[in-house]
Design an enzyme around this catalytic site. Structure first.
Site: not given
Ligand code: DX5
Ligand code: ZN
Length: 220
Positions: A10, A35, A37, A39, A68, A70, A139, A177
């Protein structure tokens, strides 16, 4: 579906002042996926990057962009992320009024479809779509931040999901994840996950030796 373990680092834990070179380093270190993320500060209490950044990262690597989302609402952004170069677009069912419509929007862009379940979200939210999607993202932390502690209670849900997928011979990957480290990655694999997402373990362990950390996660 190959049951080889895939590692999807990620970039939330990467150095945002040099995301391009971080993505190139991850490819060189043996990452299978990248990956990403996304947000929006609404679906989760954090803000990260959008399609424009992904568009700039796209030409730097051929690696699969495992995006991903969110974000909520999600439908009106599917095409932007597809055009930016996402390969897998994963959304949260709570972020859309019509899960099937969102699946079809992603399909129409010829992208792989993922559905993400928060730790407290039940597998019944995805069960009826398993014949229409490519991936379920379990998750193991509450979405929003990297560096959180792994929630082992999601392993049961992972096992149940794996049973449903195997029994029906669905062609669906299970990606886990959140808080994945060198110990719990073994539990995640035993429970049925074949794709591991990791941010802080990969970027912080062994003085940030990306190649070594990816290899340990793959092997343990
Ligand atoms: C959290 C993300 C994850 C996160 C994983 O909302 O979806 O992908 O970045 O990071 P670690 O491995 O540090 O938990
Ligand atoms: Zn993620």
């Amino acid at each position: 579906m190959s049951n080889l373990i895939k590692i999807s680092p990620s970039i939330l834990s990467a150095d945002f002042s040099k995301l391009g070179s971080e993505v190139v380093s991850l490819e060189r270190a043996g990452a299978d996926y990248i990956h990403i993320d996304v947000m929006d500060g609404h679906f989760v209490p954090n803000l990260t990057i959008g399609p424009e950044v992904i568009k700039k990262l796209r030409p730097l690597t051929k690696k699969i962009f495992d995006v991903h989302l969110m974000i909520s609402p999600v439908d009106n952004f599917v095409k932007d992320f597809a055009d930016a170069g996402a390969d897998i677009i994963t959304f949260h069912p709570e972020a859309t009024k019509d899960t099937l419509n969102t699946i079809n929007l992603i399909r129409n862009e010829n992208k792989k479809v993922g559905i993400s379940l928060k730790p407290k979200s039940e597998i019944k939210l995805v069960e009826k779509y398993l014949d229409k999607i490519d991936l379920v993202l379990i998750m193991s932390v509450e979405p929003g931040f990297g560096g959180q502690k792994f929630m082992p209670e999601v392993l049961d849900k992972t096992k149940k999901l794996k049973e449903v997928i195997s029994k029906n011979n669905f062609n669906v990957d299970i990606e886990i994840d959140g808080g994945i480290n060198f110990e719990n990655c073994t539990l995640a694999k035993k429970a049925g996950a074949n794709i591991l997402v990791s941010g802080s373990t990969i970027f912080k362990e062994n003085k940030g030796d990306l190649k070594k950390n990816i290899e340990i996660l793959r092997k343990n």
